[in-house]
Design a protein around this motif. Structure first.
Motif, PDB file in Angstrom:
ATOM      1  N   PHE A  78       0.832  -1.202   0.000  1.00 36.89           N
ATOM      2  CA  PHE A  78       0.000   0.000   0.000  1.00 36.89           C
ATOM      3  C   PHE A  78       0.871   1.258   0.000  1.00 36.89           C
ATOM      4  O   PHE A  78       0.675   2.186  -0.788  1.00 36.89           O
ATOM      5  CB  PHE A  78      -0.921  -0.009   1.218  1.00 36.89           C
ATOM      6  N   SER A  79       1.850   1.278   0.887  1.00 36.29           N
ATOM      7  CA  SER A  79       2.730   2.441   1.016  1.00 36.29           C
ATOM      8  C   SER A  79       3.576   2.644  -0.237  1.00 36.29           C
ATOM      9  O   SER A  79       3.699   3.769  -0.743  1.00 36.29           O
ATOM     10  CB  SER A  79       3.636   2.272   2.244  1.00 36.29           C
ATOM     11  N   ALA A  80       4.132   1.549  -0.772  1.00 36.83           N
ATOM     12  CA  ALA A  80       5.032   1.656  -1.925  1.00 36.83           C
ATOM     13  C   ALA A  80       4.310   2.191  -3.154  1.00 36.83           C
ATOM     14  O   ALA A  80       4.833   3.063  -3.872  1.00 36.83           O
ATOM     15  CB  ALA A  80       5.645   0.295  -2.222  1.00 36.83           C
ATOM     16  N   VAL A  81       3.107   1.692  -3.399  1.00 36.05           N
ATOM     17  CA  VAL A  81       2.398   2.093  -4.613  1.00 36.05           C
ATOM     18  C   VAL A  81       1.869   3.521  -4.504  1.00 36.05           C
ATOM     19  O   VAL A  81       2.010   4.317  -5.430  1.00 36.05           O
ATOM     20  CB  VAL A  81       1.253   1.104  -4.933  1.00 36.05           C
ATOM     21  N   THR A  82       1.253   3.873  -3.369  1.00 37.74           N
ATOM     22  CA  THR A  82       0.686   5.221  -3.238  1.00 37.74           C
ATOM     23  C   THR A  82       1.779   6.292  -3.227  1.00 37.74           C
ATOM     24  O   THR A  82       1.593   7.381  -3.761  1.00 37.74           O
ATOM     25  CB  THR A  82      -0.162   5.357  -1.958  1.00 37.74           C
ATOM     26  N   TRP A 170      -2.505  16.617   7.135  1.00 41.71           N
ATOM     27  CA  TRP A 170      -3.259  15.995   6.045  1.00 41.71           C
ATOM     28  C   TRP A 170      -4.081  17.018   5.261  1.00 41.71           C
ATOM     29  O   TRP A 170      -4.981  16.656   4.506  1.00 41.71           O
ATOM     30  CB  TRP A 170      -4.181  14.913   6.602  1.00 41.71           C
ATOM     31  N   ALA A 171      -3.772  18.299   5.419  1.00 41.73           N
ATOM     32  CA  ALA A 171      -4.535  19.348   4.738  1.00 41.73           C
ATOM     33  C   ALA A 171      -4.262  19.322   3.237  1.00 41.73           C
ATOM     34  O   ALA A 171      -3.121  19.148   2.807  1.00 41.73           O
ATOM     35  CB  ALA A 171      -4.163  20.715   5.306  1.00 41.73           C
ATOM     36  N   PRO A 172      -5.303  19.502   2.423  1.00 45.33           N
ATOM     37  CA  PRO A 172      -5.077  19.633   0.984  1.00 45.33           C
ATOM     38  C   PRO A 172      -4.395  20.958   0.661  1.00 45.33           C
ATOM     39  O   PRO A 172      -4.658  21.986   1.313  1.00 45.33           O
ATOM     40  CB  PRO A 172      -6.494  19.581   0.390  1.00 45.33           C
ATOM     41  N   LEU A 173      -3.505  20.926  -0.308  1.00 47.13           N
ATOM     42  CA  LEU A 173      -2.769  22.121  -0.755  1.00 47.13           C
ATOM     43  C   LEU A 173      -2.106  22.822   0.434  1.00 47.13           C
ATOM     44  O   LEU A 173      -1.397  22.195   1.201  1.00 47.13           O
ATOM     45  CB  LEU A 173      -3.705  23.045  -1.533  1.00 47.13           C
ATOM     46  N   GLY A 174      -2.378  24.123   0.612  1.00 51.46           N
ATOM     47  CA  GLY A 174      -1.725  24.850   1.702  1.00 51.46           C
ATOM     48  C   GLY A 174      -2.579  25.001   2.939  1.00 51.46           C
ATOM     49  O   GLY A 174      -2.218  25.719   3.881  1.00 51.46           O
ATOM     50  N   VAL A 360       1.922  16.096   0.724  1.00 48.82           N
ATOM     51  CA  VAL A 360       2.155  14.695   0.341  1.00 48.82           C
ATOM     52  C   VAL A 360       1.168  13.737   1.004  1.00 48.82           C
ATOM     53  O   VAL A 360       0.756  12.751   0.398  1.00 48.82           O
ATOM     54  CB  VAL A 360       3.607  14.277   0.664  1.00 48.82           C
ATOM     55  N   ASN A 361       0.774  13.990   2.245  1.00 50.72           N
ATOM     56  CA  ASN A 361      -0.170  13.082   2.908  1.00 50.72           C
ATOM     57  C   ASN A 361      -1.509  13.068   2.191  1.00 50.72           C
ATOM     58  O   ASN A 361      -2.089  11.994   1.934  1.00 50.72           O
ATOM     59  CB  ASN A 361      -0.369  13.476   4.370  1.00 50.72           C
ATOM     60  N   PHE A 362      -2.009  14.252   1.863  1.00 49.37           N
ATOM     61  CA  PHE A 362      -3.282  14.336   1.145  1.00 49.37           C
ATOM     62  C   PHE A 362      -3.145  13.721  -0.244  1.00 49.37           C
ATOM     63  O   PHE A 362      -3.993  12.925  -0.676  1.00 49.37           O
ATOM     64  CB  PHE A 362      -3.723  15.795   1.017  1.00 49.37           C
ATOM     65  N   MET A 363      -2.086  14.056  -0.943  1.00 52.52           N
ATOM     66  CA  MET A 363      -1.881  13.607  -2.317  1.00 52.52           C
ATOM     67  C   MET A 363      -1.743  12.088  -2.403  1.00 52.52           C
ATOM     68  O   MET A 363      -2.321  11.445  -3.281  1.00 52.52           O
ATOM     69  CB  MET A 363      -0.625  14.282  -2.870  1.00 52.52           C
ATOM     70  N   THR A 367      -5.709  11.093  -2.570  1.00 61.35           N
ATOM     71  CA  THR A 367      -5.903  11.091  -4.021  1.00 61.35           C
ATOM     72  C   THR A 367      -5.348   9.836  -4.696  1.00 61.35           C
ATOM     73  O   THR A 367      -6.028   9.217  -5.521  1.00 61.35           O
ATOM     74  CB  THR A 367      -5.267  12.353  -4.650  1.00 61.35           C
ATOM     75  N   SER A 368      -4.112   9.444  -4.369  1.00 58.12           N
ATOM     76  CA  SER A 368      -3.533   8.256  -5.011  1.00 58.12           C
ATOM     77  C   SER A 368      -4.384   7.019  -4.739  1.00 58.12           C
ATOM     78  O   SER A 368      -4.632   6.206  -5.636  1.00 58.12           O
ATOM     79  CB  SER A 368      -2.102   8.019  -4.513  1.00 58.12           C
TER      80      SER A 368
END
Length: 550
Positions: A78-82, A170-174, A360-363, A367-368
């Motif tokens: 899970f971690s490697a792919v996302t 975990w906030a999206p964008l800024g 990166v956490n949100f992305m 999303t991934s």
């Protein structure tokens, strides 16, 4: 070449009017093994059925025999792919949306699926109902309240950076630290991003490829058929076998993940209403009971089963949506719907950017995973959409599959998520915000009128979405493993229906529960992203040939 046959072989109707039939010696079902065991008949593709079935059983045995090792492997996967392929998932999803929008505005959109004289098999209402029930039902129930709340909370909390200089929030964008209004807009934009154009664009690509090459080109209704322009006759050999086997894996694990979400939410709702214990035993009973109901639907067939259940669910979902809209903060929700759409388009370029992101956490975590999940579901939902979309023009098809469901998803998230947000911001009611994911919907309904009735409707919706997903998934996997036949013996579909329930039960009870299901979704979603990108090129070639010959 044109063809005006009105009858089809193996359940797939021939084109009505002019169409460009691909000249191939392959006959649907020529590699199949037919027979019966007592009164139970079978008609299965050799080797797709055998390899798919044995591989899934081997996987289940592995998770049961070595649960700790399997759990560690799933977590790493899970971690490697996302984390390693986040840019690839996001960039590819952007391509799918742009491709679909181009089809709407170009002359290629005039091509009619099923031939120039084909007429739709279902009314708009019946068609839309089946799109929603198969496509996103359980997900909307599970995330309709929880995701807007989650993104609002993380946005409002702002950015936090660890000692290594990497963001830990975990906030999206800024984010939107300390600004409630901005946090609501960003949170809703991020939610719509995951449930709007991009997932439906993924579904539309697969569905259009299947419908075009089956109904217009005369090829079997399997994933491999879309690759004929590239592979030619080799598509009927091992390259095609591998494509269809991957489709079975993706469909099975994408579906069982959603069934796992549905079981945990139904269990939580029953506990909330009736005090039924939460735990693996209840979830196993739920999955078994719902699989039994799905079996009845399977036996009744597409028109007698899935179509009726989908329309019932559409009605119940509409009743619940309108009820929450009317008894909740109506004007706030209506204004939020419009404002959220504007916010979505405002933030879309940044949210869809695949490179150079700091969130990166949100992305990666949101999303991934979502894009991999939608892509792993795409063989299932795409084939089901193709089955019920004959007779539509490409423009009508893409517009309805891409734009209309996206708008309904925005409305759903605005009403349910917006009610929960209003409870937090205006009323100071944070119980739904603080509850577990599977309980957030019921906690939001708790302080509205007729809470017991609406919560019960919510549970029924989850269960019926569960049934339609299981039934539709069985139909699709059976079609693939029957070599593209859509009229294979009913016991085969029943086998896959039971098998899906069994896999969901085994993986929920071992090797990390839902995490093991999510890990398999991610791993099957990655190769299918490549498949979908190639499909776009195949669709383009197929539509150009269709326009030229008709």
């Amino acid at each position: 070449m044109s063809d005006e046959n009105s009858s089809g072989m193996d359940g797939i109707p021939s084109p009505d009017g002019a169409s460009h039939i691909i000249d191939t010696d392959y006959e649907i079902g020529q590699d199949n093994v037919e027979g019966s065991v007592g009164p139970i008949g079978f008609d299965i593709h050799n080797p797709v059925f055998a390899i798919s079935g044995f591989a899934v059983m081997a996987f289940v045995f592995y998770t049961l025999a070595l649960p700790e090792q399997a759990g560690a492997a799933f977590s790493w996967l899970f971690s490697a792919v996302t984390k390693g392929f986040d840019w690839f998932f996001i960039g590819s999803a952007n391509i799918f949306v742009i491709f679909c929008l181009l089809l709407i505005v170009t002359p290629l959109g005039n091509v009619r699926l099923g031939g120039t004289d084909a007429t739709p098999d279902y009314t708009y209402i019946g068609w839309f109902a089946m799109l929603f029930a198969a496509g996103m039902g359980i997900g909307l129930m599970f995330y309709g309240v929880s995701e807007p709340l989650s993104h609002f909370s993380s946005s409002f909390g702002g950015v936090s950076v660890g000692e290594d200089g990497v963001r830990t929030d975990w906030a999206p964008l800024g984010g939107a630290e300390g600004d409630e209004a901005a946090a609501v807009r960003l949170g809703m934009a991020a939610t719509i991003f995951h449930w709007g154009l991009h997932p439906w664009g993924i579904y539309a690509v697969v569905a259009l490829a299947l419908a075009l090459f089956s109904y217009n080109k005369g090829l079997p209704l399997t994933i491999r058929s879309a690759f004929y322009p590239l592979l030619g006759e080799r598509v009927w050999g091992w390259p095609g076998h591998i494509i269809d086997i991957l489709a079975v894996f993706a469909t099975l694990f994408g579906l069982t993940t959603s069934l796992g979400f549905g079981a945990t939410q139904a269990n939580a709702g029953l506990n909330e209403l009736f005090g039924i214990p939460v735990g693996p035993v209840t979830e196993v009973i739920l999955i078994s009971a719902i699989t039994s109901i799905a079996l009845v639907s399977v036996v009744r067939g597409l028109d007698g089963g899935v179509k009726i259940l989908s329309e019932v669910n559409m009605g119940l979902a509409l009743i619940l949506l309108v009820f929450v809209l009317l008894v909740g903060p109506t004007w706030y929700l209506l204004s939020l719907f419009g404002d959220s759409l504007l916010a979505y388009f405002q933030y879309l370029p940044a949210l869809a950017n695949p490179v150079g992101r700091e969130d990166v956490n949100f992305m990666q975590g949101w999303t991934s995973f979502y894009w991999a999940w939608w892509i792993s579901w795409s063989p299932f939902v795409g084939m089901f959409i193709a089955r019920v979309s004959r007779g539509r023009t490409v423009r009508e098809f893409v517009t309805c599959v891409l734009l209309i469901p996206s708008l309904v998803c925005v409305l759903w998230m605005s009403v349910f998520g917006g009610t929960a947000l209003h409870q937090v911001i205006a009323d100071g009611y944070t119980v739904a915000q603080d509850a577990a994911l599977e309980l957030k919907l019921f906690k939001m309904l708790d302080i509205l009128p007729l809470a017991s009735i609406t919560s019960l409707i919510g549970i029924v919706l989850v269960i019926v979405f569960f049934v339609t997903s299981s039934d539709s998934g069985s139909l699709v996997i059976d079609t693939i493993t029957a070599g593209g036949k859509v009229d294979a013996p009913v016991p085969q579909r029943a086998f896959w229906c039971i098998f899906e329930g069994a896999v969901a039960i085994v993986l929920l009870l071992s090797a990390g529960g839902l995490q093991s299901l999510q890990s398999m979704v991610i791993s099957t979603g990655l190769p299918f992203t490549v498949v979908l990108l190639i499909m776009c090129f195949a669709i383009f070639k197929g539509l150009i040939n269709e326009r030229r010959h008709t």
